[in-house]
Design a protein around this motif. Structure first.
Motif, PDB file in Angstrom:
ATOM      1  N   ASP A  12       0.894  -1.276   0.171  1.00 16.45           N
ATOM      2  CA  ASP A  12      -0.108  -0.089  -0.091  1.00 16.45           C
ATOM      3  C   ASP A  12       0.787   1.253  -0.148  1.00 16.45           C
ATOM      4  OD1 ASP A  12      -2.277  -1.275  -0.230  1.00 16.45           O
ATOM      5  OD2 ASP A  12      -2.451  -1.749   2.182  1.00 16.45           O
ATOM      6  N   VAL A  13       1.872   1.115   0.643  1.00 14.99           N
ATOM      7  CA  VAL A  13       2.892   2.348   0.835  1.00 14.99           C
ATOM      8  C   VAL A  13       3.600   2.537  -0.485  1.00 14.99           C
ATOM      9  CG1 VAL A  13       4.929   3.356   2.127  1.00 14.99           C
ATOM     10  CG2 VAL A  13       3.391   1.768   3.189  1.00 14.99           C
ATOM     11  N   ILE A  14       3.797   1.520  -1.253  1.00 13.40           N
ATOM     12  CA  ILE A  14       4.689   1.567  -2.678  1.00 13.40           C
ATOM     13  C   ILE A  14       3.631   2.274  -3.704  1.00 13.40           C
ATOM     14  CG2 ILE A  14       5.417   0.217  -4.477  1.00 13.40           C
ATOM     15  CD1 ILE A  14       6.457  -1.798  -2.292  1.00 13.40           C
ATOM     16  N   ILE A  15       2.207   1.721  -3.427  1.00 19.03           N
ATOM     17  CA  ILE A  15       1.130   2.402  -4.441  1.00 19.03           C
ATOM     18  C   ILE A  15       0.897   3.851  -4.090  1.00 19.03           C
ATOM     19  CG2 ILE A  15      -1.077   2.191  -4.998  1.00 19.03           C
ATOM     20  CD1 ILE A  15       0.443  -0.142  -6.476  1.00 19.03           C
ATOM     21  N   GLY A  16       0.842   4.098  -2.872  1.00 21.07           N
ATOM     22  CA  GLY A  16       0.615   5.455  -2.656  1.00 21.07           C
ATOM     23  C   GLY A  16       1.798   6.523  -3.024  1.00 21.07           C
ATOM     24  N   LEU A  17       3.066   6.043  -2.783  1.00 17.49           N
ATOM     25  CA  LEU A  17       4.184   6.784  -3.293  1.00 17.49           C
ATOM     26  C   LEU A  17       4.103   7.055  -4.682  1.00 17.49           C
ATOM     27  CD1 LEU A  17       6.389   8.600  -2.752  1.00 17.49           C
ATOM     28  CD2 LEU A  17       7.967   6.541  -2.318  1.00 17.49           C
ATOM     29  N   TRP A  18       3.781   5.855  -5.537  1.00 13.66           N
ATOM     30  CA  TRP A  18       3.793   5.879  -7.029  1.00 13.66           C
ATOM     31  C   TRP A  18       2.754   7.241  -7.260  1.00 13.66           C
ATOM     32  CZ3 TRP A  18       3.787   0.195  -8.320  1.00 13.66           C
ATOM     33  CH2 TRP A  18       5.303  -0.316  -8.282  1.00 13.66           C
ATOM     34  N   ALA A  19       1.453   7.002  -6.635  1.00 19.76           N
ATOM     35  CA  ALA A  19       0.305   8.000  -6.826  1.00 19.76           C
ATOM     36  C   ALA A  19       0.806   9.441  -6.778  1.00 19.76           C
ATOM     37  CB  ALA A  19      -0.814   7.581  -6.141  1.00 19.76           C
ATOM     38  N   ASP A  20       1.458   9.478  -5.320  1.00 22.24           N
ATOM     39  CA  ASP A  20       1.986  11.059  -4.940  1.00 22.24           C
ATOM     40  C   ASP A  20       2.801  11.530  -5.913  1.00 22.24           C
ATOM     41  OD1 ASP A  20       0.269  10.706  -2.797  1.00 22.24           O
ATOM     42  OD2 ASP A  20       1.920  10.171  -1.228  1.00 22.24           O
ATOM     43  N   ALA A  21       3.777  10.623  -6.377  1.00 21.52           N
ATOM     44  CA  ALA A  21       4.721  10.953  -7.407  1.00 21.52           C
ATOM     45  C   ALA A  21       4.193  11.406  -8.725  1.00 21.52           C
ATOM     46  CB  ALA A  21       5.986  10.009  -7.422  1.00 21.52           C
ATOM     47  N   ARG A  54       0.032  -5.620 -13.775  1.00 27.02           N
ATOM     48  CA  ARG A  54       1.178  -5.948 -13.235  1.00 27.02           C
ATOM     49  C   ARG A  54       1.476  -5.176 -11.763  1.00 27.02           C
ATOM     50  NH1 ARG A  54       2.185  -2.867 -17.677  1.00 27.02           N
ATOM     51  NH2 ARG A  54       3.738  -0.963 -17.625  1.00 27.02           N
ATOM     52  N   ASP A  55       0.617  -4.381 -11.492  1.00 24.33           N
ATOM     53  CA  ASP A  55       0.962  -3.687 -10.271  1.00 24.33           C
ATOM     54  C   ASP A  55      -0.052  -4.012  -9.110  1.00 24.33           C
ATOM     55  OD1 ASP A  55       3.120  -2.190 -11.090  1.00 24.33           O
ATOM     56  OD2 ASP A  55       1.602  -0.795 -12.114  1.00 24.33           O
ATOM     57  N   SER A  56      -0.855  -5.272  -9.675  1.00 20.11           N
ATOM     58  CA  SER A  56      -1.750  -5.629  -8.506  1.00 20.11           C
ATOM     59  C   SER A  56      -0.906  -6.338  -7.331  1.00 20.11           C
ATOM     60  CB  SER A  56      -2.670  -6.863  -8.996  1.00 20.11           C
ATOM     61  OG  SER A  56      -1.800  -7.810  -9.387  1.00 20.11           O
ATOM     62  N   ARG A  57      -1.517  -6.429  -6.359  1.00 18.64           N
ATOM     63  CA  ARG A  57      -1.156  -6.724  -4.862  1.00 18.64           C
ATOM     64  C   ARG A  57      -0.295  -8.366  -5.269  1.00 18.64           C
ATOM     65  NH1 ARG A  57      -1.283  -5.752   0.608  1.00 18.64           N
ATOM     66  NH2 ARG A  57      -3.079  -4.254   0.176  1.00 18.64           N
ATOM     67  N   GLU A  58      -1.119  -9.098  -6.161  1.00 27.31           N
ATOM     68  CA  GLU A  58      -0.799 -10.637  -6.315  1.00 27.31           C
ATOM     69  C   GLU A  58       0.336 -10.611  -7.255  1.00 27.31           C
ATOM     70  OE1 GLU A  58      -3.796 -12.621  -8.673  1.00 27.31           O
ATOM     71  OE2 GLU A  58      -2.708 -14.398  -8.459  1.00 27.31           O
ATOM     72  N   MET A  59       0.293  -9.809  -8.407  1.00 26.60           N
ATOM     73  CA  MET A  59       1.270  -9.890  -9.230  1.00 26.60           C
ATOM     74  C   MET A  59       2.570  -9.155  -8.672  1.00 26.60           C
ATOM     75  SD  MET A  59      -0.031  -9.263 -13.190  1.00 26.60           S
ATOM     76  CE  MET A  59       1.490 -10.119 -13.728  1.00 26.60           C
ATOM     77  N   VAL A  65      11.146   4.039 -10.197  1.00 26.76           N
ATOM     78  CA  VAL A  65      11.865   4.951  -9.498  1.00 26.76           C
ATOM     79  C   VAL A  65      10.768   6.050  -9.201  1.00 26.76           C
ATOM     80  CG1 VAL A  65      13.624   6.438  -8.787  1.00 26.76           C
ATOM     81  CG2 VAL A  65      13.914   4.285  -9.908  1.00 26.76           C
ATOM     82  N   ALA A  66      10.371   6.416  -7.885  1.00 27.00           N
ATOM     83  CA  ALA A  66       9.806   7.527  -7.386  1.00 27.00           C
ATOM     84  C   ALA A  66      10.140   7.992  -6.196  1.00 27.00           C
ATOM     85  CB  ALA A  66       8.226   7.284  -7.497  1.00 27.00           C
ATOM     86  N   VAL A  67      10.096   9.511  -6.051  1.00 23.56           N
ATOM     87  CA  VAL A  67      10.697  10.012  -4.864  1.00 23.56           C
ATOM     88  C   VAL A  67       9.331  11.160  -4.100  1.00 23.56           C
ATOM     89  CG1 VAL A  67      12.112  11.833  -3.946  1.00 23.56           C
ATOM     90  CG2 VAL A  67      12.840  10.000  -5.391  1.00 23.56           C
ATOM     91  N   ASP A  68       9.087  11.189  -3.101  1.00 23.58           N
ATOM     92  CA  ASP A  68       8.133  12.103  -2.626  1.00 23.58           C
ATOM     93  C   ASP A  68       8.363  13.474  -3.121  1.00 23.58           C
ATOM     94  OD1 ASP A  68       6.810  12.184   0.737  1.00 23.58           O
ATOM     95  OD2 ASP A  68       7.041  13.720  -0.691  1.00 23.58           O
ATOM     96  N   PRO A  69       7.336  14.020  -3.686  1.00 24.64           N
ATOM     97  CA  PRO A  69       7.289  15.254  -4.194  1.00 24.64           C
ATOM     98  C   PRO A  69       8.096  16.566  -3.196  1.00 24.64           C
ATOM     99  CG  PRO A  69       5.224  14.652  -4.716  1.00 24.64           C
ATOM    100  CD  PRO A  69       5.842  13.690  -3.893  1.00 24.64           C
ATOM    101  N   ASP A  70       7.885  16.116  -1.956  1.00 20.36           N
ATOM    102  CA  ASP A  70       8.532  17.331  -1.066  1.00 20.36           C
ATOM    103  C   ASP A  70       9.973  16.758  -0.555  1.00 20.36           C
ATOM    104  OD1 ASP A  70       6.207  18.623  -0.691  1.00 20.36           O
ATOM    105  OD2 ASP A  70       5.523  17.291   0.859  1.00 20.36           O
ATOM    106  N   LYS A 106       8.192   6.625   7.388  1.00 23.95           N
ATOM    107  CA  LYS A 106       7.522   7.080   6.117  1.00 23.95           C
ATOM    108  C   LYS A 106       8.369   7.004   5.070  1.00 23.95           C
ATOM    109  CE  LYS A 106       6.270  11.570   4.163  1.00 23.95           C
ATOM    110  NZ  LYS A 106       5.190  11.227   3.343  1.00 23.95           N
ATOM    111  N   MET A 107       7.936   6.434   4.117  1.00 24.61           N
ATOM    112  CA  MET A 107       8.796   5.993   2.665  1.00 24.61           C
ATOM    113  C   MET A 107       8.827   7.138   1.754  1.00 24.61           C
ATOM    114  SD  MET A 107       8.814   2.878   0.447  1.00 24.61           S
ATOM    115  CE  MET A 107       7.512   2.999  -0.954  1.00 24.61           C
ATOM    116  N   LEU A 108      10.239   7.615   1.465  1.00 25.25           N
ATOM    117  CA  LEU A 108      10.392   8.774   0.824  1.00 25.25           C
ATOM    118  C   LEU A 108      10.849   8.439  -0.665  1.00 25.25           C
ATOM    119  CD1 LEU A 108      12.802  11.026   3.348  1.00 25.25           C
ATOM    120  CD2 LEU A 108      10.120  10.536   3.254  1.00 25.25           C
ATOM    121  N   ALA A 109      11.229   7.252  -0.899  1.00 22.62           N
ATOM    122  CA  ALA A 109      11.763   6.767  -2.224  1.00 22.62           C
ATOM    123  C   ALA A 109      11.445   5.544  -2.472  1.00 22.62           C
ATOM    124  CB  ALA A 109      13.130   7.476  -2.702  1.00 22.62           C
TER     125      ALA A 109
END
Ligand SMILES: CC(C)(COP(=O)(O)OP(=O)(O)OC[C@H]1O[C@@H](n2cnc3c(N)ncnc32)[C@H](O)[C@@H]1OP(=O)(O)O)[C@@H](O)C(=O)NCCC(=O)NCCS
Length: 144
Positions: free
Chosen positions: A14-23, A32-37, A76-81, A57-60
């Motif tokens: 959930d944290v990974i998906i959340g960071l991708w969305a925020d980024a 391919r980004d489902s929890r199962e896959m 690769v994604a980094v928190d916008p802040d 908190k995951m930043l990257a």
């Protein structure tokens, strides 16, 4: 800020998906980004997901995948802040170390040609643009 770089597990989904969305990275929750896959991907010994954390908190985040011929750095994604602090560079470096340990002698990344920050980031790390090569796909569905 004492940052910790660590390998991720499916518990971090959930944290990974959340960071991708925020980024601002699009992702395929029904493909391919489902929890199962992603769980299957993470279970492969030649794949690794890495995150940089400040406390909880995951930043990257980033993914290393070795396909037996080439190593790939993905998502690769980094928190916008937290941009401009070298976090992407640290994730890329960790992915490269993992891929070299797998045996990769070529490491690649796919970047949309409008994504100037990412192009600049990877070029700074020594990646060369191969202008003769295009990206062709064959998908099981538009959700894949
Ligand atoms: C691309 C991205 C991962 C860079 O993360 P970052 O932590 O800010 O990058 P770094 O601090 O490690 O920067 C490394 C280099 O990247 C380049 N760079 C980073 N952001 C840049 C920007 N906005 N414009 C131009 N160059 C940029 C610079 O060359 C920088 O080196 P410098 O600081 O010495 O000038 C981040 O902007 C991001 O998450 N973007 C959205 C998600 C995305 O597009 N991911 C890539 C998918 S291929």
């Amino acid at each position: 800020m004492a940052l910790e770089l660590k390998a991720l597990s499916i518990d971090d989904y959930d944290v990974i998906i959340g960071l991708w969305a925020d980024a601002g990275l699009s992702f395929k929750p029904f493909g391919r980004d489902s929890r199962e896959m992603m769980g299957k991907e993470m279970s492969l010994p030649q794949c690794a997901f890495f995150g940089i954390f400040d406390e909880q908190k995951m930043l990257a985040v980033g993914i290393a995948n070795y396909d037996g011929r080439r190593g790939w750095v993905n998502r690769v994604a980094v928190d916008p802040d937290q941009r401009g602090l070298g976090l992407a560079g640290r994730i890329i470096g960790e992915c490269e170390a993992f891929l070299r340990a797998q045996g990769a002698v070529v490491i690649c990344v796919l970047i949309e040609n409008v994504n100037a920050p990412s192009i600049s980031c990877f070029q700074k790390d020594g990646y060369l643009f191969e202008k003769e090569i295009g990206y062709y796909t064959k998908r099981d569905s538009d959700k894949a």
